[in-house]
Every structure is written in structure tokens, then in C-alpha cells.
Scaffold this motif. Structure first.
Motif, short mmCIF file in Angstrom:
data_model
loop_
_atom_site.label_atom_id
_atom_site.label_comp_id
_atom_site.label_asym_id
_atom_site.label_seq_id
_atom_site.Cartn_x
_atom_site.Cartn_y
_atom_site.Cartn_z
N ARG A 173 0.84 -1.20 0.00
CA ARG A 173 0.00 0.00 0.00
C ARG A 173 0.88 1.26 0.00
NH1 ARG A 173 -2.72 -1.41 3.81
NH2 ARG A 173 -4.56 -2.24 2.70
N GLY A 174 1.99 1.20 0.71
CA GLY A 174 2.90 2.34 0.74
C GLY A 174 3.50 2.63 -0.62
N LYS A 175 3.81 1.60 -1.40
CA LYS A 175 4.38 1.80 -2.73
C LYS A 175 3.34 2.40 -3.68
CE LYS A 175 8.17 -1.49 -2.67
NZ LYS A 175 9.17 -0.43 -2.95
N ILE A 176 2.08 1.96 -3.53
CA ILE A 176 1.02 2.54 -4.36
C ILE A 176 0.85 4.01 -4.03
CG2 ILE A 176 -1.42 2.44 -4.94
CD1 ILE A 176 -1.34 -0.57 -4.22
N THR A 177 0.81 4.31 -2.74
CA THR A 177 0.67 5.70 -2.30
C THR A 177 1.85 6.54 -2.76
OG1 THR A 177 -0.57 4.98 -0.34
CG2 THR A 177 0.34 7.20 -0.31
#
Length: 261
Positions: A173-177
């Protein structure tokens, strides 16, 4: 872009026929002059002019036959010799390899483009490697950049990607954000309307970049961990591969939601 619409090929063909006509005229003129009074009085020069004129006309005739039939036959024979299939040509496959960083000159291609579509899990490394070129593209008043990333609010989507790439759900999720924030920062403090960010829960089986009349596709692997060496294809507009991936991208857009601007 098909060969029939290639301006360079049209100019080359025009120059070819222009030169052929010019050489033919010179050949006819030499043969005519070889029969005039002055040339008859100088038999050596007359014979030379006559032979040169005939050679010029024969050369043009042979060149025309080669252009109309010989070159195509030679090309087809080469395809057979190298066991290349016609569908490779018809697909307009420009290149194939295992290193996406060398698939094309990314910096130059992006900087000179007007439209860019990115369909990826996040592609943060690719974005960071091409920040300057992306900034140049986005700065153009007539440019359009569309980015399709996974939906970070869809836990099933995030969990699937996390398992796919060997990350925790939080890391995925952090990489998508990070990808979403990265493209917003490239667009500047005020939305320009030239950058669009879309989220979708569509499961990814490859990453694709459409840059004007080219599409670059990189496949995923099934081994644990990250790899730089993965199959990568570059195809041109007008071929069957481009049509497939372009249509696929439109299907993705239909199943996506625009979150920016």
C-alpha cells in the motif's frame, strides 16, 4: 505507424523515381547525341556516348524491376531463411529483450512525446529514473499523462499484489501511495489537467507504457524477489500487438476511477 504512412519512405520512393527518370532522360539524350553530325565525325566519342546511354537505360530498367519485385522477393526469402514468421512483421514488433531499461531511449522518447499512459503496480523505480523527462513532457501545454495504479483502499487488491511481489500489505500500500504522490508532485502544486491518476482493482499480469505511437510491455516473473531481467516488448502503432495492448488499456480505464485531478 504503418509503412504506407511513413513520410520518410514516401520521400525516399519519390527521390528514387525522380533519379530514375533523370537517368533515363540522360540515357536517351546520349543515344540521340551519338547520332548527330559532330559525334559521327568523332566516332570514338560517338560510340562511348551511345554505350553510356544504353547502359543508363538498361540500369534504370533493372533498378525498376528490383524495386517492383526483386526487393520484396528478397525480403520474403530472408524471412524464410531466418525462420521469421509473417505475423512478427504484421504485429509491428520493434524490439524484444530482457532489460526494460534498454528497451528504448526512455529519456528522449518521453521528452519528445505528447501522450503517455502508464499501467503498472507502481513503477516507482521507472518514474524516478525518468523524472527529468517526465517533467519535460508534463510541462508541454498539449501533453496528456494518464497513470493507472492499483486501488490502495481495496484490501483484496493490495493483498494480492503484496503476495505477488513478496511484500507485506503495508509495504505494498505504501508503494502505491508513493506512486500516486510522486505523479502529483510532478504535476506541481496546482493541478494542470495534463496529469490524470486512476485507481483500479484490475489484476496486473504485465506493466505497459503507451508513448504516442509505441507501447512497451514488461512481463512479470514467478520467482521470489525482484528481478531487472524480465521479458520486454516494444511494438509500433498499426500492428496487431499495439492494437491488443491499446484495447486492453481502454478496458482498464473503463474499470478504473479517476482520483486526480
Amino acid at each position: 505507424m504503418t509503412s504506407s504512412s511513413n513520410p520518410y519512405r514516401r520521400v525516399t520512393t519519390f527521390m528514387y523515381w525522380l533519379i530514375a527518370v533523370a537517368v533515363s532522360i540522360v540515357g536517351v539524350l546520349l543515344i540521340y547525341l551519338s547520332g548527330t553530325t559532330w559525334f559521327k565525325e568523332h566516332s570514338t566519342v560517338s560510340n562511348l556516348a551511345n554505350q553510356l546511354g544504353g547502359l543508363a537505360i538498361v540500369s534504370v530498367a533493372i533498378a525498376i524491376l528490383w524495386e517492383l519485385a526483386g526487393r520484396r522477393a528478397f525480403f520474403n526469402e530472408m524471412l524464410e531463411v531466418h525462420k521469421l514468421k509473417y505475423d512478427v512483421v504484421e504485429s509491428a514488433l520493434e524490439s524484444i529483450g530482457t532489460d526494460y531499461t534498454k528497451a528504448l531511449d526512455w529519456s528522449s522518447t518521453i521528452s519528445n512525446a505528447r501522450e503517455l499512459d502508464v499501467f503498472s503496480a507502481w513503477a516507482n523505480t521507472w518514474r524516478n529514473q525518468n523524472l527529468a523527462a517526465l517533467s519535460t513532457l508534463i510541462a508541454k501545454s498539449n501533453s496528456k499523462v494518464r497513470v493507472f495504479v492499483p486501488d490502495p483502499t481495496d484490501r483484496t487488491c493490495v493483498k494480492t499484489l503484496a503476495n505477488r511481489f513478496g511484500y507485506t500489505e503495508s509495504d505494498a500500500r505504501g508503494k502505491i501511495t508513493e506512486a500516486i504522490d510522486g505523479y502529483k508532485q510532478l504535476d506541481g502544486p496546482t493541478p494542470s489537467g495534463r496529469v490524470e491518476i486512476w485507481t483500479t482493482s484490475v489484476y496486473r499480469v504485465f506493466t505497459s507504457y503507451r508513448i504516442d505511437d509505441r507501447i512497451v510491455v514488461t512481463l512479470y516473473h514467478h520467482a521470489a524477489g525482484q528481478r531487472v531481467s524480465v521479458p520486454v516488448f516494444v511494438c509500433r502503432e498499426g500492428g496487431s500487438l499495439f492494437k491488443f495492448f491499446e484495447h486492453d488499456l481502454e478496458v482498464v480505464r473503463g474499470a478504473s476511477q479517476k482520483i486526480y485531478p
